[in-house]
Scaffold this active site. Structure first.
Site, short mmCIF file in Angstrom:
data_model
loop_
_atom_site.label_atom_id
_atom_site.label_comp_id
_atom_site.label_asym_id
_atom_site.label_seq_id
_atom_site.Cartn_x
_atom_site.Cartn_y
_atom_site.Cartn_z
N MET A 1 49.12 37.15 50.61
CA MET A 1 48.98 38.47 50.25
C MET A 1 47.59 38.65 49.55
O MET A 1 47.35 37.94 48.73
CB MET A 1 50.11 38.95 49.53
CG MET A 1 49.71 40.46 49.07
SD MET A 1 49.61 41.62 50.53
CE MET A 1 48.75 42.72 50.27
N ASN B 1 45.80 40.29 47.55
CA ASN B 1 45.65 40.89 46.16
C ASN B 1 44.58 40.57 45.82
O ASN B 1 43.85 39.43 45.87
CB ASN B 1 46.63 40.40 45.17
CG ASN B 1 48.07 40.28 45.77
OD1 ASN B 1 48.47 41.35 46.00
ND2 ASN B 1 48.69 39.39 45.72
N GLU C 1 43.09 35.45 54.20
CA GLU C 1 43.23 36.31 52.94
C GLU C 1 41.96 36.43 52.14
O GLU C 1 41.54 37.55 51.76
CB GLU C 1 44.26 35.61 51.99
CG GLU C 1 45.58 35.28 52.49
CD GLU C 1 46.23 36.61 53.28
OE1 GLU C 1 45.93 37.49 52.98
OE2 GLU C 1 47.03 36.07 54.29
N GLU D 1 43.97 43.78 59.65
CA GLU D 1 44.79 42.54 59.79
C GLU D 1 44.06 41.77 61.17
O GLU D 1 43.95 40.76 61.18
CB GLU D 1 46.23 42.46 60.05
CG GLU D 1 46.95 43.25 59.02
CD GLU D 1 46.83 41.97 57.91
OE1 GLU D 1 46.46 41.11 58.11
OE2 GLU D 1 47.27 42.38 56.52
N1 BES Z 1 48.40 41.42 54.43
C1 BES Z 1 49.20 40.42 54.96
C2 BES Z 1 50.51 40.21 54.21
C3 BES Z 1 51.60 41.15 54.78
C4 BES Z 1 52.16 40.99 55.79
C5 BES Z 1 51.95 42.09 53.78
C6 BES Z 1 53.32 41.66 56.11
C7 BES Z 1 53.02 42.91 54.13
C8 BES Z 1 53.58 42.75 55.15
C9 BES Z 1 48.41 39.14 54.63
O1 BES Z 1 47.09 39.25 54.85
C10 BES Z 1 48.96 38.38 56.12
O2 BES Z 1 48.48 38.82 57.16
N2 BES Z 1 49.50 37.20 55.93
C11 BES Z 1 49.97 36.53 57.20
C12 BES Z 1 49.26 35.20 57.26
C13 BES Z 1 47.97 35.35 57.90
C14 BES Z 1 47.25 33.99 58.18
C15 BES Z 1 48.22 35.78 59.43
C16 BES Z 1 51.43 36.24 57.04
O3 BES Z 1 51.95 36.53 55.85
O4 BES Z 1 52.03 35.76 57.84
ZN ZN Z 2 46.23 39.70 56.98
#
Ligand code: BES
Ligand code: ZN
Length: 860
Positions: free
Chosen positions: A266, A268, A301, A323
């Site tokens: 995440m 942050n 991130e 994203e």
């Molecule tokens: N912002 C997301 C985390 C997130 C995902 C928060 C779903 C709330 C709901 C973070 O930037 C993210 O995309 N994380 C991915 C990993 C990424 C490398 C694709 C994850 O958590 O799978």
């Molecule tokens: Zn993300």
């Protein structure tokens, strides 16, 4: 009025937030002062809060009048309401709230995480996860991305512990038996980016990137696993400052590994949190896939520090701006860091995953309406991430990388510390390129689906035609189906890149296919045409028989991504019933000499799906077919890594061994795997880290019951997150009923972390030997799982129903979800059911042909 949205009559600009978590009672107390602007003389203030008790509320208005307010909370809308006796004077005011909450175990809001210290003693820490809408579980706030504010956090903690938040520590002062850690003001940012972590944490030494100290944090004893993540953290930070042309927006940058974490990571601001597997790794003992995962997540991130944190989408319908961009930037950064990983070729597999979902009638446009929190959560899917990143890559290639980058710089500069939507991005890219971006791009973002581009030679001309690609002719009929909407016109502006070969010379040409059909003359002597040259387009290609023959006759002349797309598209049109399965199986025979690991991923993936939908009598023949296709490549590579070999080839060796030993059920490979595995654990022959995970999987699949106990022990005693995962998933591979039952029990009895359990169940649902048993377990334990697992848990787990590819099971799945009225938000459930339908339809259509094909000795 949408009951989930907050009115803009009173707006926050700054939170002075003091939180006092108590890790022994698992509770926290909070006091906050919120600087507000009152826009109208209202008597009520709305904000978000849930599972908090508000003990005291005082409002001070612009005239300095102080009023006590009564607070009420509404559970369904997750909103709080403060009421005061006299209307508030418009202008700058203040809100003071005192509140309490619990450190929950659902990995959302302000929650607890439990781990064992190096001496094996159980320890507790506290962490936060706020995206999309869970900041409101930690402190009352305007929990929408457009209410940006400054956060000034103070954490009051046990002096033996460490606290980390978004910014640098400015002071630590003793307060009785506790210490107050005060953090610097944050930049103006959204609530979902606030974070606090409290526990016995260890950090690496900082590495400075310009003025920014970069550190990796973990629980005690794991610092030796931080170096690799630290390295890509630093490298990607440098890369992004250069690419975006803007400095990192925070005052320090911490990467924290949290033992219990619902998502992967995440973003942050300044305090990026991760599950341990996504940050901590022993570089010398990890496979390429495991290392790439860490590099990807860290880079992703980090990219968000600008895309998401500095500039934020106005509302959750625009989450792709976060994203998709972070995913696209992740590829650029990792590709720049390790070009030998060929990251964009591997991205082809992700693009393929997006096309699988986007080929359903139940897909959705990348931008899609969101109201309730559950709808926001449902947006975090392969369409937002992978389709989004794919169309950005397509646009980048269309405009040229430097023009694209200039547009991105313009967009970030224009909207920094603010919010933006898709139109703002198009405007910035339009300014940089002088091109009409919405005309080309809107169809990719605001319409569902994508085109199938057919290529044919007619009277000496190349003819390209587009139509929407779907697996099924008709939308799925199910109980939840709404009225059939007007079908969207299936026409895109498709930037088609062609490679024409004539007499040994290649030329690349670009055509914007905007009509249903375009024709262009072929150069004299043209003997081959590759459509989607370079593989960046988000569309499928179907060649006529003549063109396909020519492409296949020059297979080695195709780039790896082009070979990947060729197989992937052929498999998709087979699933869609546009190509006979036997033709597809013939095609796979042409890839025995293939040496690219991503091309093998789709070849093996399609065979794995056939194995799931095959009738039991066809399975031995299919296993033999797998051996026939895969063995030559492994024979050529050999079992042992060679010194001059690149990392991708080593990973391929692991993938091939795994495929032969499991899907191919190859006894010789199973025996060899066991021998090598045993020698390795006895401390003898070193095994290449790319091969070891495959050996574990193959040994588990071969299924000696004593191995289950051994692997369970190793899962418990693992010394790296990767090792733990290998053994955890190995437990799902044992075929015995009682062992499957044990593994299933462990997903709800606390032995497997709730961050992992849903994925373990999903794997079991997709495994031939375990799926019926797993499904039966899921139907019985659904409520327990829903109570235990983090919020995305049951949704992720339920994806496994796509593996239940038998008509009776499909019917049972429909009955279950209908009777239990289960919903995941968005179109998620409908997509699972349609994917299941595609598979069962394939089984019904091609089952007999498959059985006959694999039974015919010569055909293989
Ligand atoms: N912002 C997301 C985390 C997130 C995902 C928060 C779903 C709330 C709901 C973070 O930037 C993210 O995309 N994380 C991915 C990993 C990424 C490398 C694709 C994850 O958590 O799978
Ligand atoms: Zn993300």
């Amino acid at each position: 009025m949408d009951p989930y949205r907050l009115p803009r009559t009173v707006v926050p600009s700054r939170y002075d937030l003091r939180l006092e978590p108590d890790l022994s009672t698992l509770t926290f107390r909070g006091v906050e002062t919120v600087a507000i602007t009152v826009h109208e003389p209202v008597r009520e203030i709305f904000f978000n809060a849930i599972e908090l008790a508000i003990d005291e509320a005082v409002v001070v208005d612009a005239r300095g009048r102080e009023q006590r307010a009564t607070a009420t909370l509404d559970e369904t809308t997750e909103r709080g309401r403060l009421e005061v006796a006299e209307p508030l004077a418009p202008g700058a005011g203040q809100l003071r709230l005192t509140f309490r909450g619990t450190l929950n175990d659902k990995l959302r809001g302000f929650y607890r995480s439990v781990y064992k210290d190096p001496t094996g003693v159980s320890r507790t820490m506290a962490a936060t996860q706020f995206e999309a809408t869970d900041a409101r579980r930690a402190f009352p706030c305007w929990d929408e991305p457009a209410f940006k504010a400054v956060f000034a956090v103070t954490l009051v903690i046990d002096p033996a512990l460490t606290a980390v938040s978004n910014t640098c520590v400015v002071s630590e002062t003793r307060e009785g038996a506790r210490k107050a850690v005060r953090f610097a003001d944050s930049i103006v940012m959204s609530t979902y980016l606030v974070a606090f972590v409290v526990g016995e944490l260890e950090a690496t030494d900082p590495i400075a990137v310009g003025p920014t100290p970069v550190r990796v944090w973990c629980v005690p004893g794991k610092r030796r696993l931080a170096a690799f993540g630290h390295e890509i953290a630093v490298a990607s930070l440098k890369f992004f400052e250069e690419y975006y042309g803007l400095p990192y927006p925070g005052d320090k940058l911490d990467f924290l590994a949290i033992p219990d974490f619902a998502a992967g990571a995440m973003e942050n601001l300044g305090a990026i949190t991760f599950r341990e597997t996504a940050l901590l790794v022993d570089e010398s003992a990890a496979s390429h896939a495991e290392l790439q995962r860490v590099a990807d997540v860290v880079a992703h991130e980090n990219a968000h520090m600008w895309f998401g944190d500095l500039v934020t989408m106005t509302w959750w319908n625009g989450i792709w701006l976060n994203e998709a961009f972070a995913t696209f930037m992740e590829m650029l950064a990792v590709d720049a860091w390790k070009p030998q990983w060929q990251r964009w070729v591997a991205f082809g597999v992700s693009r393929g995953a997006a096309m699988s979902v986007d080929g359903l009638h139940s897909t959705r446009p990348i931008e899609f309406p969101v109201t309730a929190p559950r709808e926001a959560d449902a947006m975090f899917d392969v369409l937002t991430y992978e389709k989004g990143a794919s169309v950005l890559r397509m646009l980048e290639q269309y405009l040229g990388p430097e023009t694209f980058r200039a547009g991105v710089h313009g967009y970030l500069t224009a909207h920094r510390f603010g919010n933006a939507d898709t139109g703002d991005l198009w405007a910035a890219l339009g300014r940089a390129s002088g091109q009409p971006i919405p005309a080309v791009m809107d169809g990719w973002i605001f319409a569902p689906g994508y085109p199938l581009v057919s290529a044919a030679i007619e009277r000496g001309e190349l003819v390209l035609r587009q139509q929407r690609f779907t697996y099924l002719r008709e939308p799925l009929r199910w109980w939840g189906a709404g009225a059939a909407g007007a079908s969207t016109p299936a026409r895109w502006q498709v930037p088609v890149q062609l490679r024409l070969s004539a007499g040994g010379r290649d030329t690349v040409e670009r055509v914007l296919l905007s009509e249903a059909e375009v024709r262009r003359p072929l150069p004299a002597g043209c003997d081959s045409v590759v459509v989607n040259e370079g593989g960046h387009g988000f569309y499928r290609v179907r060649y006529d028989a003549e063109l396909l023959g020519r492409v296949l006759s020059r297979l080695p002349a195709l780039a790896a991504i082009e070979r990947y797309n060729l197989v992937n598209d052929a498999w998709a049109v087979t699933l869609a019933g546009l190509m006979p399965l036997t033709d597809y199986l013939d095609l796979t025979a042409r890839f025995r000499d293939e040496r690219d690991k991503n091309v093998w991923t789709i070849l093996i993936g399609s065979l794995a799906m056939l194995n799931r939908l095959a009738t039991p009598d066809a399975r031995p023949g299919l296993e033999a077919l797998v051996r026939d296709r895969v063995t030559p490549a492994l024979t050529a590579l050999g079992w042992d890594a060679r010194t001059a070999e690149d990392e991708l080839t080593r990973q391929l060796r692991g993938d091939l061994i795994r495929a032969l030993g499991t899907l191919g059920n190859d006894r010789r490979v199973q025996t060899e795997a066991a021998t090598r595995y045993d020698a390795h654990v006895r401390g003898g022959a070193a095994v290449d880290p790319n091969v070891l995970p495959a050996l574990i999987a193959v040994v588990a699949h071969a299924g000696e019951p004593a191995r289950y106990t051994e692997f369970l022990e190793r899962f418990r005693a693992a010394t790296t997150p990767q090792e733990e995962q290998r053994y955890l998933y190995a437990l799902t591979a044992f075929p015995q009923r009682d062992l499957v039952a044990q593994t299933l029990d462990r997903t709800i009895n606390g032995e497997i972390r709730t961050q992992d359990a849903p994925f373990v169940v999903r794997t079991l649902l997709m495994t031939v030997h375990a799926r019926e048993q797993a499904w039966e377990f899921v139907t019985r334990q659904w409520d327990t799982m829903d109570r235990l697992y983090p919020k995305h848990g049951t949704r992720r787990m339920a994806e496994g129903v796509t593996g239940l590819m038998m008509p009776e099971l499909e019917a049972a799945v429909h009955r279950f979800f209908q009777e239990r009225r289960i919903e995941f938000g968005g179109k998620v459930l409908e997509q699972y059911l349609e994917q299941l339908r595609v598979a069962v339809a394939m089984r019904e259509r091609e089952g007999a042909a498959l059985a006959a094909y694999v039974a015919r000795p010569g055909a293989r």
